[in-house]
Write a protein that holds these residues in place. Sequence first.
Motif, PDB file in Angstrom:
ATOM      1  N   THR A  19       0.843  -1.178   0.000  1.00 50.59           N
ATOM      2  CA  THR A  19       0.000   0.000   0.000  1.00 50.59           C
ATOM      3  C   THR A  19       0.892   1.246   0.000  1.00 50.59           C
ATOM      4  N   VAL A  20       0.368   2.338  -0.498  1.00 50.45           N
ATOM      5  CA  VAL A  20       1.132   3.595  -0.511  1.00 50.45           C
ATOM      6  C   VAL A  20       0.768   4.474   0.678  1.00 50.45           C
ATOM      7  N   ARG A  21      -0.110   3.987   1.541  1.00 48.27           N
ATOM      8  CA  ARG A  21      -0.602   4.772   2.678  1.00 48.27           C
ATOM      9  C   ARG A  21      -0.089   4.214   3.994  1.00 48.27           C
ATOM     10  N   GLN A  22       0.506   5.080   4.807  1.00 55.19           N
ATOM     11  CA  GLN A  22       1.021   4.654   6.099  1.00 55.19           C
ATOM     12  C   GLN A  22      -0.099   4.216   7.046  1.00 55.19           C
ATOM     13  N   SER A  23      -1.222   4.898   7.018  1.00 55.90           N
ATOM     14  CA  SER A  23      -2.312   4.542   7.924  1.00 55.90           C
ATOM     15  C   SER A  23      -2.902   3.183   7.583  1.00 55.90           C
ATOM     16  N   ALA A  24      -2.837   2.771   6.312  1.00 55.73           N
ATOM     17  CA  ALA A  24      -3.364   1.463   5.924  1.00 55.73           C
ATOM     18  C   ALA A  24      -2.553   0.339   6.563  1.00 55.73           C
ATOM     19  N   VAL A  25      -1.256   0.600   6.753  1.00 55.92           N
ATOM     20  CA  VAL A  25      -0.397  -0.382   7.411  1.00 55.92           C
ATOM     21  C   VAL A  25      -0.732  -0.464   8.896  1.00 55.92           C
ATOM     22  N   GLU A  26      -1.069   0.661   9.486  1.00 57.41           N
ATOM     23  CA  GLU A  26      -1.274   0.729  10.931  1.00 57.41           C
ATOM     24  C   GLU A  26      -2.672   0.304  11.359  1.00 57.41           C
ATOM     25  N   ARG A  27      -3.666   0.576  10.521  1.00 56.96           N
ATOM     26  CA  ARG A  27      -5.044   0.320  10.926  1.00 56.96           C
ATOM     27  C   ARG A  27      -5.370  -1.168  10.908  1.00 56.96           C
ATOM     28  N   GLU A  28      -5.899  -1.642  12.017  1.00 56.20           N
ATOM     29  CA  GLU A  28      -6.225  -3.060  12.162  1.00 56.20           C
ATOM     30  C   GLU A  28      -7.295  -3.499  11.173  1.00 56.20           C
ATOM     31  N   ASP A  29      -8.227  -2.602  10.828  1.00 55.29           N
ATOM     32  CA  ASP A  29      -9.309  -2.965   9.920  1.00 55.29           C
ATOM     33  C   ASP A  29      -8.875  -2.954   8.462  1.00 55.29           C
ATOM     34  N   LEU A  30      -7.664  -2.510   8.182  1.00 54.11           N
ATOM     35  CA  LEU A  30      -7.177  -2.486   6.796  1.00 54.11           C
ATOM     36  C   LEU A  30      -6.090  -3.549   6.626  1.00 54.11           C
ATOM     37  N   LEU A  31      -4.822  -3.200   6.842  1.00 56.91           N
ATOM     38  CA  LEU A  31      -3.748  -4.188   6.665  1.00 56.91           C
ATOM     39  C   LEU A  31      -3.084  -4.604   7.975  1.00 56.91           C
ATOM     40  N   GLY A  32      -3.405  -3.920   9.052  1.00 56.85           N
ATOM     41  CA  GLY A  32      -2.736  -4.199  10.318  1.00 56.85           C
ATOM     42  C   GLY A  32      -2.809  -5.652  10.741  1.00 56.85           C
ATOM     43  N   GLN A  33      -3.998  -6.234  10.709  1.00 56.39           N
ATOM     44  CA  GLN A  33      -4.170  -7.625  11.128  1.00 56.39           C
ATOM     45  C   GLN A  33      -3.430  -8.582  10.195  1.00 56.39           C
ATOM     46  N   LEU A  34      -3.547  -8.339   8.885  1.00 53.56           N
ATOM     47  CA  LEU A  34      -2.861  -9.192   7.919  1.00 53.56           C
ATOM     48  C   LEU A  34      -1.348  -9.185   8.146  1.00 53.56           C
ATOM     49  N   LEU A  35      -0.765  -8.004   8.325  1.00 54.88           N
ATOM     50  CA  LEU A  35       0.681  -7.896   8.501  1.00 54.88           C
ATOM     51  C   LEU A  35       1.137  -8.501   9.823  1.00 54.88           C
ATOM     52  N   ARG A  36       0.265  -8.482  10.799  1.00 53.93           N
ATOM     53  CA  ARG A  36       0.607  -9.075  12.095  1.00 53.93           C
ATOM     54  C   ARG A  36       0.537 -10.600  12.041  1.00 53.93           C
ATOM     55  N   GLU A  37      -0.486 -11.119  11.361  1.00 51.31           N
ATOM     56  CA  GLU A  37      -0.685 -12.564  11.319  1.00 51.31           C
ATOM     57  C   GLU A  37       0.161 -13.255  10.257  1.00 51.31           C
ATOM     58  N   LYS A  38       0.532 -12.525   9.201  1.00 50.24           N
ATOM     59  CA  LYS A  38       1.325 -13.111   8.118  1.00 50.24           C
ATOM     60  C   LYS A  38       2.578 -12.255   7.900  1.00 50.24           C
ATOM     61  N   PRO A  39       3.631 -12.542   8.620  1.00 44.98           N
ATOM     62  CA  PRO A  39       4.833 -11.698   8.555  1.00 44.98           C
ATOM     63  C   PRO A  39       5.461 -11.642   7.168  1.00 44.98           C
ATOM     64  N   GLU A  40       5.166 -12.625   6.312  1.00 49.62           N
ATOM     65  CA  GLU A  40       5.741 -12.573   4.964  1.00 49.62           C
ATOM     66  C   GLU A  40       5.260 -11.355   4.192  1.00 49.62           C
ATOM     67  N   TYR A  41       4.104 -10.801   4.571  1.00 52.31           N
ATOM     68  CA  TYR A  41       3.601  -9.592   3.921  1.00 52.31           C
ATOM     69  C   TYR A  41       4.291  -8.328   4.429  1.00 52.31           C
ATOM     70  N   ARG A  42       4.976  -8.435   5.569  1.00 49.28           N
ATOM     71  CA  ARG A  42       5.645  -7.261   6.139  1.00 49.28           C
ATOM     72  C   ARG A  42       6.981  -6.958   5.481  1.00 49.28           C
ATOM     73  N   THR A  43       7.590  -7.954   4.860  1.00 49.52           N
ATOM     74  CA  THR A  43       8.957  -7.812   4.360  1.00 49.52           C
ATOM     75  C   THR A  43       9.176  -6.584   3.479  1.00 49.52           C
ATOM     76  N   PRO A  44       8.310  -6.306   2.478  1.00 51.05           N
ATOM     77  CA  PRO A  44       8.571  -5.129   1.634  1.00 51.05           C
ATOM     78  C   PRO A  44       8.649  -3.823   2.418  1.00 51.05           C
ATOM     79  N   TYR A  45       7.908  -3.749   3.520  1.00 58.12           N
ATOM     80  CA  TYR A  45       7.900  -2.513   4.297  1.00 58.12           C
ATOM     81  C   TYR A  45       9.215  -2.307   5.053  1.00 58.12           C
ATOM     82  N   LEU A  46      10.006  -3.366   5.197  1.00 56.15           N
ATOM     83  CA  LEU A  46      11.323  -3.242   5.821  1.00 56.15           C
ATOM     84  C   LEU A  46      12.266  -2.442   4.945  1.00 56.15           C
TER      85      LEU A  46
END
Length: 426
Positions: free
Chosen positions: A343-370
Amino acid sequence: MKITTIAAISALCLLTGTYQTSGWQNQGASLNQPVEITFQHVHKGPYGTAVDTLIDAFHQQHPHIRVTAVATESGDYEGILRDLSTGSQFPHVVQAGYSYTQEMIDNMPIVPVEAFIEEENMDTSDFFPELLALGTDKSDTLYSLPFVASTPVLYYNQDLLKAASIDPAKLKTFDDVRQAAKAMTKGEQYGIYYSFTMSGNWIVQAMIESFGGRMLDDQKEIAFVSPEGEKAVQHLVDLIQVDQSMPPVNESVAYQQFLDGKLAMFVNTSATLAALQREAEFHVGTVAFPSDSIHPRKIPVGGNGLFIMKSTPEKEKAAWEFIKFVTSPEGNAAFAKDTGYMTVRQSAVEREDLLGQLLREKPEYRTPYLHATEFTRWVSIPTSESSAYYIMQNNIIQALSYKKTALQALEESAEQIRALRPIKNR
């Protein structure tokens, strides 16, 4: 992964009140007919389905605007530029790879999005600043908004790494990956594949710059003929010819080998993650792109931005409404979930109702943000772009088969690219 439903996106819109039309319906087309615009993009297959889903959600919130999506036939960014340069009529919203921002600004009739942002006093601070900057020219005028982003990441077959007692968390450097690849190469099973032909010079640039080199210097002159460039190409040569841990095949064959469990690690775009997870019968993990442990890692940002083409004030306004919707936290997060793009939005990463839960439960999705603090511009060689890319690819392929040395491949690439037409300063 299940495509996000139109109803779900619409519910988010209604709940948050994100997409207010500010009386725009009252400015609609004559005779209450919707304003019709076209959107040209590169996405096909599941990615195209995700685009269509997003457009359907937009229509529910903006019944006064109708968007027709047109996927360029070639499915790549070069195809977009060819279509624009040869077509008799421009689409109203165009998707262009970040490496082509300057080409779009120099050669196409664009309405800078900055004009709409200033008119509405729109707050853009929620966009990742590194991505927002990719839509600017040298004067910092904002011509486009980022739609999606991707980085090269290292995918791995968790079962194969576990069987070889290899900890993916320790795959940090090119040498770490090389040694692991050698350990997992046996019989018909290979250890690693770098998708070096992907999107022109994208992964090759990541390798050269992560070894401390540069594709172009500050004057936009070719700079990849260097010890660092040679080291990057030689690394690929050694994987194929010395270690025999990288199969001498094209990207599509390597992709299938990975799915078939015959390839342990696969360096490819992060935008492939959702597709790999749908198709693989094993857990697909990810780690960050390697470094050489000496120089700062440099990650050229893939993905694309959205441009508004000149037409009529009414259609330009409609195009802006569409761009605002698909780059909003809600709309952009939905597309990211469906495809694996960042996503191009910082809040989408942080918000639990958007990508927050996905990134927390599936760490493989977090890698690009590193990689966010390591982003660099994806280089567009200022000549006949696709020709330059293919020249470099062809020379590197010859080096991989020992028909040229790594240095000869780079030197002859530079010579042939310079012969296309004089390199101009941007």
